[in-house]
Structures are given as C-alpha cells and as structure tokens.
Design a protein around this motif. Sequence first.
Motif, short mmCIF file in Angstrom:
data_model
loop_
_atom_site.label_atom_id
_atom_site.label_comp_id
_atom_site.label_asym_id
_atom_site.label_seq_id
_atom_site.Cartn_x
_atom_site.Cartn_y
_atom_site.Cartn_z
N THR A 149 45.15 28.19 2.47
CA THR A 149 46.10 27.43 3.29
C THR A 149 45.62 26.00 3.46
N ASP A 150 44.36 25.84 3.81
CA ASP A 150 43.81 24.49 4.03
C ASP A 150 43.89 23.66 2.75
N ALA A 151 43.64 24.29 1.61
CA ALA A 151 43.68 23.56 0.34
C ALA A 151 45.10 23.12 0.00
N LEU A 152 46.08 23.99 0.23
CA LEU A 152 47.47 23.64 -0.06
C LEU A 152 47.97 22.55 0.89
N VAL A 153 47.58 22.63 2.15
CA VAL A 153 47.97 21.59 3.11
C VAL A 153 47.38 20.25 2.70
N ALA A 154 46.11 20.25 2.32
CA ALA A 154 45.46 19.00 1.90
C ALA A 154 46.11 18.44 0.64
N ALA A 155 46.50 19.34 -0.28
CA ALA A 155 47.14 18.89 -1.52
C ALA A 155 48.48 18.22 -1.22
N ARG A 156 49.24 18.80 -0.31
CA ARG A 156 50.53 18.20 0.04
C ARG A 156 50.34 16.87 0.76
N ARG A 157 49.41 16.84 1.68
CA ARG A 157 49.18 15.59 2.42
C ARG A 157 48.63 14.49 1.51
N GLY A 158 47.84 14.88 0.53
CA GLY A 158 47.22 13.90 -0.36
C GLY A 158 47.98 13.66 -1.64
N ASN A 159 49.13 14.32 -1.81
CA ASN A 159 49.95 14.17 -3.02
C ASN A 159 49.11 14.40 -4.27
N ARG A 160 48.41 15.52 -4.29
CA ARG A 160 47.58 15.85 -5.44
C ARG A 160 47.73 17.32 -5.79
N THR A 161 47.15 17.69 -6.94
CA THR A 161 47.27 19.07 -7.39
C THR A 161 45.90 19.77 -7.35
#
Length: 256
Positions: free
Chosen positions: A9-21
């Motif tokens: 969950t934390d990784a997916l949230v960070a990916a969305r916030r950072g616009n990265r994959t």
Amino acid sequence: MTPSQTALTDALVAARRGNRTLDATPWLGTLETDTQAYEVQDAVAAALGWFDGRPVPGAWKSGGGSRSATLTHAPLPPSGVRQSPANFSDLVFNTPGIEAEIALRLGQDVTPAQAAKLDHASAVSLVDAMTVSVEVVDTRWQDLASTPALLRLADSQVHGALVLGEWKPYAAIDWASQHCEAKIGDAETVVREGTHPLADPTWLLPIWLRHLTRHGQTVPAGTVVTTGSWVGILPCRRGDQVTAEFPGIGAVRLSV
C-alpha cells in the motif's frame, strides 16, 4: 492487513504521489487472494483521500475477459472522472491506453439483501441510464504484461481516468450487432461489432453489486459502472485526441 500488504500500500501511494512506476519483482507473492488485493485497493484510496469516507464511491470499473472468468472491480477517483469533451492534460500518465465502453447508472438504491437475490435478468431493471465512456488505462507497474493479476487489481485494476458521455435512458439493445468506433489521433479508426467480452454489458451487474454490498453497505442511486472494453486496450500518448462512438447510443471526445 498483513505487514506485506501495508508495505505494498505504501509503495503504491508513493508511486501515485511521485508519478512514477514500480518494479513488480519485489512484490511477487505478496498477495495470495483477491480479498487481499481489494484490501490494498481500499487502503490506497483511504491514504490518498479519494472518497472522503463515502461508504460507496460513485463511479466504478468492473468486468472480465469472459463470463467464465472471475470479474474484478475497482472504485474510481472522482478527480479523474469527467464529462465529454474532457481534457486530461493536468494528469500524469505512465503508459496510457484507452478502452471504449458502455457505462451504466443505477436508478435506485440497492441494499445487501436485494443484491444477494439478483440474477442477470432482474438486475437490468435497476439501471435507469447508459452512456458511452472511455477509460484511460494506466499502471503504476513498470512492466504491465508481466505483472501478476492480483498486483494489477491492487493498483485499482490499472485505472487512470474516465470520460463519460451524455446519459440517455436505458433501453434493451441488440448487443451482438452493436457497433463501436474508436479513433486515436491520426490513426485509422478501429471498428468493432458485438465484441463486448461478456456479450451484454449488464451481465456483470449482480456480481458487481454483491461486491459493493459485501460489507453491509447500500449502493446509492446514481452509482455508475463501466462494463468492459469493446476494443481491448489501444495505446495512446500524451496530447492524443481520442473519440469513441457507439452509433445509436452516443459518443465521447477527450484529450489525453
């Protein structure tokens, strides 16, 4: 949730916030069931404040590759659900594609008890309107083709954004002869006939509604669901102009 689900969950949230994959490799085996994937879905949405505590989000995607497949479902962030003609230039997409679909709208509240009794024939009576829609599919995974289905499901079933056309009263359609036309930029128009993966977009309604009511919530009138692509996923790029038309039902336009 398990510690590994929380980490995902934390990784997916960070990916969305950072616009990265994300590389999916470290997360292989994290999820063992669709229930766990849906728990991560919900946790990501809560962390990003998508629904402000609303018990049942107002727009969903649902579908599957065939009637024998396990259908999957995901609530859609309101900020990316827009009316045609829509412009998504303010959003960041990683590897976008588009899906041309029919969206359905509930005309009444549906309780858990009602949902439990529905069959595919009776569920149609719950729909008051339909429209053409285009989903911009996008993913937080670097290599979508090799990403396991449960990780895709946890990532909102790789949703990016949605455009909806003008609503019209629902009426019975000969879906087997229904045409769909989709065009991206200067590319040749993609034309399909009767290619909905479930043969009838309304077929998924009982399964979708039982998913939404599984924790005791009532699904409110006006809730919207997209029902599966008639054209597969068509790749697109930032700035592309996209049109989709279902003759006799309507059309939508968007800028990626």
